[in-house]
Design a protein around this motif. Structure first.
Motif, mmCIF file in Angstrom:
data_model
loop_
_atom_site.group_PDB
_atom_site.id
_atom_site.type_symbol
_atom_site.label_atom_id
_atom_site.label_comp_id
_atom_site.label_asym_id
_atom_site.label_seq_id
_atom_site.Cartn_x
_atom_site.Cartn_y
_atom_site.Cartn_z
ATOM 1 N N THR A 41 68.526 41.194 35.965
ATOM 2 C CA THR A 41 68.576 39.754 35.711
ATOM 3 C C THR A 41 67.199 39.129 35.886
ATOM 4 O O THR A 41 66.785 38.277 35.099
ATOM 5 N N PHE A 42 66.460 39.555 36.905
ATOM 6 C CA PHE A 42 65.109 39.042 37.121
ATOM 7 C C PHE A 42 64.193 39.414 35.956
ATOM 8 O O PHE A 42 63.421 38.578 35.472
ATOM 9 N N LEU A 43 64.291 40.628 35.462
ATOM 10 C CA LEU A 43 63.458 41.043 34.335
ATOM 11 C C LEU A 43 63.821 40.282 33.055
ATOM 12 O O LEU A 43 62.950 39.893 32.288
ATOM 13 N N TRP A 44 65.113 40.052 32.854
ATOM 14 C CA TRP A 44 65.532 39.255 31.708
ATOM 15 C C TRP A 44 65.051 37.815 31.829
ATOM 16 O O TRP A 44 64.694 37.179 30.832
ATOM 17 N N SER A 45 65.039 37.285 33.059
ATOM 18 C CA SER A 45 64.542 35.917 33.235
ATOM 19 C C SER A 45 63.037 35.850 33.000
ATOM 20 O O SER A 45 62.534 34.844 32.495
ATOM 21 N N LEU A 46 62.299 36.919 33.357
ATOM 22 C CA LEU A 46 60.871 36.966 33.018
ATOM 23 C C LEU A 46 60.676 36.916 31.503
ATOM 24 O O LEU A 46 59.826 36.175 30.995
ATOM 25 N N LEU A 47 61.479 37.695 30.787
ATOM 26 C CA LEU A 47 61.401 37.721 29.333
ATOM 27 C C LEU A 47 61.777 36.366 28.735
ATOM 28 O O LEU A 47 61.153 35.911 27.764
ATOM 29 N N LEU A 48 62.746 35.702 29.328
ATOM 30 C CA LEU A 48 63.132 34.369 28.874
ATOM 31 C C LEU A 48 62.003 33.370 29.095
ATOM 32 O O LEU A 48 61.756 32.502 28.258
ATOM 33 N N GLY A 49 61.289 33.502 30.202
ATOM 34 C CA GLY A 49 60.142 32.635 30.456
ATOM 35 C C GLY A 49 59.024 32.860 29.444
ATOM 36 O O GLY A 49 58.376 31.908 28.996
ATOM 37 N N CYS A 57 73.173 28.788 29.799
ATOM 38 C CA CYS A 57 73.957 29.887 29.224
ATOM 39 C C CYS A 57 73.550 31.232 29.824
ATOM 40 O O CYS A 57 74.397 32.088 30.075
ATOM 41 N N PHE A 58 72.250 31.411 30.093
ATOM 42 C CA PHE A 58 71.782 32.638 30.726
ATOM 43 C C PHE A 58 72.382 32.795 32.119
ATOM 44 O O PHE A 58 72.820 33.885 32.501
ATOM 45 N N LEU A 59 72.416 31.699 32.871
ATOM 46 C CA LEU A 59 73.007 31.754 34.213
ATOM 47 C C LEU A 59 74.500 32.047 34.151
ATOM 48 O O LEU A 59 75.034 32.758 35.010
ATOM 49 N N ILE A 60 75.166 31.526 33.156
ATOM 50 C CA ILE A 60 76.602 31.811 33.025
ATOM 51 C C ILE A 60 76.818 33.285 32.691
ATOM 52 O O ILE A 60 77.704 33.938 33.256
ATOM 53 N N LEU A 61 76.010 33.815 31.780
ATOM 54 C CA LEU A 61 76.204 35.202 31.349
ATOM 55 C C LEU A 61 75.795 36.212 32.415
ATOM 56 O O LEU A 61 76.492 37.207 32.628
ATOM 57 N N ARG A 62 74.671 35.998 33.058
ATOM 58 C CA ARG A 62 74.145 36.998 33.972
ATOM 59 C C ARG A 62 74.570 36.798 35.421
ATOM 60 O O ARG A 62 74.691 37.757 36.165
ATOM 61 N N CYS A 63 74.765 35.528 35.836
ATOM 62 C CA CYS A 63 75.029 35.251 37.252
ATOM 63 C C CYS A 63 76.388 34.593 37.482
ATOM 64 O O CYS A 63 76.620 34.000 38.537
ATOM 65 N N LYS A 64 77.249 34.649 36.489
ATOM 66 C CA LYS A 64 78.584 34.051 36.581
ATOM 67 C C LYS A 64 78.524 32.561 36.913
ATOM 68 O O LYS A 64 79.358 32.029 37.641
ATOM 69 N N ALA A 80 59.890 30.798 35.557
ATOM 70 C CA ALA A 80 58.614 30.117 35.784
ATOM 71 C C ALA A 80 57.458 31.114 35.793
ATOM 72 O O ALA A 80 56.397 30.859 35.211
ATOM 73 N N LEU A 81 57.651 32.259 36.437
ATOM 74 C CA LEU A 81 56.609 33.275 36.488
ATOM 75 C C LEU A 81 56.314 33.843 35.103
ATOM 76 O O LEU A 81 55.147 34.009 34.720
ATOM 77 N N GLY A 82 57.344 34.099 34.321
ATOM 78 C CA GLY A 82 57.161 34.579 32.951
ATOM 79 C C GLY A 82 56.424 33.557 32.100
ATOM 80 O O GLY A 82 55.550 33.900 31.302
#
Length: 161
Positions: free
Chosen positions: A12-20, A61-68, A80-82
């Protein structure tokens, strides 16, 4: 209460980096459009509000899909880092290149715009003529069903029926 699986959190963290990173590149496209074509204060403000509203919806939507649906700090930190890393590295190449492409395209339209306008005007005129002809052929008023029924009623009434 569910178990915490570290591999899912890392993914999830890596996907959030990619989203950033994607967010930064999309914002570079918006910045290039601001630089080349969008000039008014209200236009810039409206486009920015729409952009950030869209990205907040994407984050939701990302939070719903990955973090329920649970807001996780590491997801927001990853985005933010991405964004920051992409802004400091990839954006330095992507933004000038995309900005140059947009300015080149706008200069082409400035040079050839009048000729394109004549071409589009000619095409529009012919398309309108074609649609009028098609409408005339497809809807011949004397051959429509409801017109034939009215004519029959009139003929029947004239005969005394």
């Amino acid at each position: 209460m569910g178990y915490i699986v570290p591999s899912n959190q890392v993914a999830t963290f890596l996907w959030s980096l990619l989203l950033g990173v994607a967010m930064c590149l999309a914002y570079d496209i918006i910045r290039a459009a601001h630089k080349t074509s969008v000039k008014g204060f209200f236009e810039v403000m409206l486009i920015d509000i729409l952009f950030w509203g869209l990205w907040s919806l994407i984050t939701f939507c990302f939070l719903i899909l990955r973090c329920k649906g649970e807001v996780r700090g590491y997801v927001l930190f990853g985005q933010a880092l991405g964004f920051i890393v992409s802004r400091l590295t990839v954006s330095r190449i992507f933004f000038p290149a995309f900005s140059y492409c947009l300015s080149f395209i706008s200069r082409l339209f400035a040079v050839f715009g009048s000729k394109f306008h004549l071409l589009f005007f000619f095409c529009e005129k012919n398309i309108k003529k074609t649609f009028k002809y098609i409408k005339k052929v497809l809807q011949h008023k004397a051959k429509l069903l409801y017109n034939q029924l009215k004519v029959r009623k009139v003929k029947n009434n004239e005969l005394g029926e």
